[in-house]
Write an enzyme that holds these catalytic residues in place. Structure first.
Site, PDB file in Angstrom:
ATOM      1  N   CYS A 136      33.643 119.792  39.557  1.00 39.57           N
ATOM      2  CA  CYS A 136      32.195 120.802  38.846  1.00 39.57           C
ATOM      3  C   CYS A 136      33.327 120.415  37.800  1.00 39.57           C
ATOM      4  O   CYS A 136      33.868 120.621  36.809  1.00 39.57           O
ATOM      5  CB  CYS A 136      33.123 122.330  38.725  1.00 39.57           C
ATOM      6  SG  CYS A 136      31.037 122.619  38.066  1.00 39.57           S
ATOM      7  N   CYS A 139      32.458 123.153  34.845  1.00 41.19           N
ATOM      8  CA  CYS A 139      33.480 124.443  35.622  1.00 41.19           C
ATOM      9  C   CYS A 139      34.990 123.688  34.393  1.00 41.19           C
ATOM     10  O   CYS A 139      35.442 124.114  33.745  1.00 41.19           O
ATOM     11  CB  CYS A 139      34.164 124.439  36.256  1.00 41.19           C
ATOM     12  SG  CYS A 139      32.863 124.838  38.114  1.00 41.19           S
ATOM     13  N   ASP A 140      36.175 122.560  34.516  1.00 38.95           N
ATOM     14  CA  ASP A 140      36.607 121.875  34.135  1.00 38.95           C
ATOM     15  C   ASP A 140      37.244 120.234  33.288  1.00 38.95           C
ATOM     16  O   ASP A 140      37.782 120.171  32.661  1.00 38.95           O
ATOM     17  CB  ASP A 140      37.366 121.090  35.262  1.00 38.95           C
ATOM     18  CG  ASP A 140      37.501 122.613  36.413  1.00 38.95           C
ATOM     19  OD1 ASP A 140      37.968 123.749  36.787  1.00 38.95           O
ATOM     20  OD2 ASP A 140      37.510 122.061  37.571  1.00 38.95           O
TER      21      ASP A 140
END
Ligand code: NDP
Length: 313
Positions: A136, A139-140
């Protein structure tokens, strides 16, 4: 533990589950919806959604899911933050057990459990999970500001993630196993024109390396041919974007699934192989996998459930 009854149990949030809840509440089915482990589904891990009708300036995926949820709640849907651990679809009412040990007896079930990111299956993906390997980018990606990363895949997701990461990272490699991208033309144009994205065509990943944290990947170009060439790239992050696996483990052996595990819809509606059990969204859609299609099928599933209950009276 207590036992409840409902005319309609919806398993899963995301555009399919929440839309089913909007329609089911308005049809007086008083549905109970379990949001699952990732409330809002996959869209909460994407950045901006530009192709959902009604948002001319685009909208953040998580905001859009909040809007869907609020709309379902406004009509009185019982939205719960747990998940269904076990379900028996062999007889009606269907019996489901939630993660708190409560039992829900449901006259109809709408499955909207979606799909999850696939991994390559390399042991190194587990070794470096959370230490450089991610599925992701939104997300990261923040952790890779000014660093070098690779994205695996040649579809829309891979291109979108590579493009997103190119705004944060110093250098992005896009590792594509074919000699061409599968992504839509607009996404292809974005990645090929971005100066800090390097596309490595005909390339596969053999393994990852690094002391503790990820430091690089072992790659092979033209594997198995006389042009085969093995080489390493130095990277700090390795992002998987190679498609999805449907979340159907709970229903294995109870519903007809295709060879990839997607729920089969045998008719011209959202009914599964079991009468009274309906499916909506990516869990039953290996082809389109778009938020707007998921929302549409959530609507269809709720209307089908309502019709099914009327026919039982
Ligand atoms: P896709 O199935 O479209 O693409 C998967 C990519 O991963 C392909 O390039 C495939 O290669 C590659 N791949 C699969 N397995 C491996 C492997 N083992 N090793 C290396 N590469 C592999 O999945 P997406 O998640 O990209 O997209 C799913 C659907 O969602 C599509 O319909 C897409 O259009 C849509 N989507 C739309 C978006 C938008 O409109 N904004 C954004 C994101 C997705 P190969 O081509 O060789 O099979």
């Amino acid at each position: 533990m207590n036992t409840e009854t409902t005319k309609c149990l919806i398993i899963g949030s995301g555009p399919a589950g929440y839309t089913a809840a909007i329609y089911a509440t308005r049809a007086n089915l008083a549905p109970i919806l379990y949001e699952g482990l990732q409330p809002g589904g996959q869209l909460t891990t994407t950045s901006e959604v530009e192709n959902f009708p009604g948002y001319p300036d685009g909208v953040m995926g998580s905001q859009m899911m909040e809007d869907f949820k609020n709309q379902a709640a406004r009509f009185g849907a019982d939205i719960r933050s747990g998940y269904i651990e076990k379900i028996d679809l062999s007889k009606r009412p269907f019996e489901a057990l939630d993660d708190n040990g409560a039992t829900v007896m449901a006259d109809t079930v709408i499955i909207a459990t979606g799909a999850s990111a696939k991994y390559l299956g390399l042991p190194d993906e587990t070794t470096y999970a959370g230490m450089g390997v991610s599925a992701c980018a939104t997300c990261d990606g923040f952790f890779y500001r000014g660093r070098t990363v690779a994205v695996v895949g040649g579809g829309d997701t891979a291109c979108e993630e590579a493009y997103y990461l190119s705004g944060l990272a110093k250098q992005v490699y896009l590792i594509v196993r074919k000699p061409h991208l599968r992504a839509s033309k607009v996404m292809q144009k974005r990645v090929t024109e971005k100066e800090n994205i390097t596309i490595l065509y005909n390339t596969n990943t053999l393994g990852l390396f690094g002391e503790g944290f990820l430091e690089g990947a072992h790659l092979v170009e033209h594997a198995g041919t006389d042009k085969e060439h093995k080489f390493d790239i130095k990277i700090d992050g390795f992002f998987l974007a190679i498609g999805h696996k449907p979340n159907t483990d709970l229903f294995e052996g109870q519903l007809k699934l295709d060879d990839q595990g997607y729920i089969v819809l045998p008719g011209d509606n959202q009914q599964t192989s079991v009468a009274g059990v309906f499916a909506a969204g990516d869990v039953a859609d290996p082809k389109y996998q778009q938020a707007v299609c998921a929302a549409g099928s959530g609507c269809r599933a709720a209307l089908d459930a309502d019709l099914f209950l009327m026919e039982q009276q």
